[in-house]
Design an enzyme around this catalytic site. Sequence first.
Site, PDB file in Angstrom:
ATOM      1  CG  LEU A  42      -1.969  -1.136   1.243  1.00  0.00           C
ATOM      2  CD1 LEU A  42      -2.745  -1.127   2.550  1.00  0.00           C
ATOM      3  CD2 LEU A  42      -2.910  -1.042   0.058  1.00  0.00           C
ATOM      4  CB  SER A  43       3.427   2.711   1.541  1.00  0.00           C
ATOM      5  OG  SER A  43       4.489   1.871   1.942  1.00  0.00           O
ATOM      6  N   GLY A  44       4.931   3.187  -0.989  1.00  0.00           N
ATOM      7  CA  GLY A  44       6.124   3.110  -1.833  1.00  0.00           C
ATOM      8  C   GLY A  44       7.409   2.903  -1.054  1.00  0.00           C
ATOM      9  CB  THR A  52       2.516   1.857  -4.670  1.00  0.00           C
ATOM     10  OG1 THR A  52       3.626   2.447  -4.008  1.00  0.00           O
ATOM     11  CG2 THR A  52       1.244   2.117  -3.879  1.00  0.00           C
TER      12      THR A  52
END
Length: 181
Positions: A42-44, A52
């Site tokens: 869900l994040s980089g 992502t």
Amino acid sequence: MISSTITVLLFLILITVSTLVIITRLGDGEPELFGKQLKVVLSGSMEPTFQTGSIIAVEEYSDNNTLKNGDVITFVNKDETLVTHRIIDIVESGEHTLYETKGDNNNAADNELVQQENVVAVYTGFTIPYIGYAVDYMQTPFGSALLLIIPGLLLVGYGIVTVWQIIIELDRKSKKVSKES
């Protein structure tokens, strides 16, 4: 031939999606495939290793597993959320093992060390980019319903078109026989 192939493909899609939704709902809510849990990125923080929106396959962690520097682990942080980062150092503190972790795309290590008890999974090396958005959506009640309804509607729609084509063809043959008589 083409009609049969399309029908079989639509049935397979319907059965596959239905099975995945049911398995996810019966289990602990985590989608699984071939015994591996699928986690959505869900994040980089782990780019370029994981984009992502990717899904990654992880194996459930047990105390018997030996973790080492460079392993990518999924753990529960102090906010009770799951985080997947790489181990950059292992700290032995009496009877406890603590892991210093860092996202590959982050400039600094995570603020807190991860206790061994908080490690829930280990990355297996399998990633599919961008599919995670669909998997994450599938876990919502509305997404689950849509993923069951859409293939079913496609199958019903295709059936209606096929029956309509058969009726038209029979009508043509009937008119042709009438004209010949």
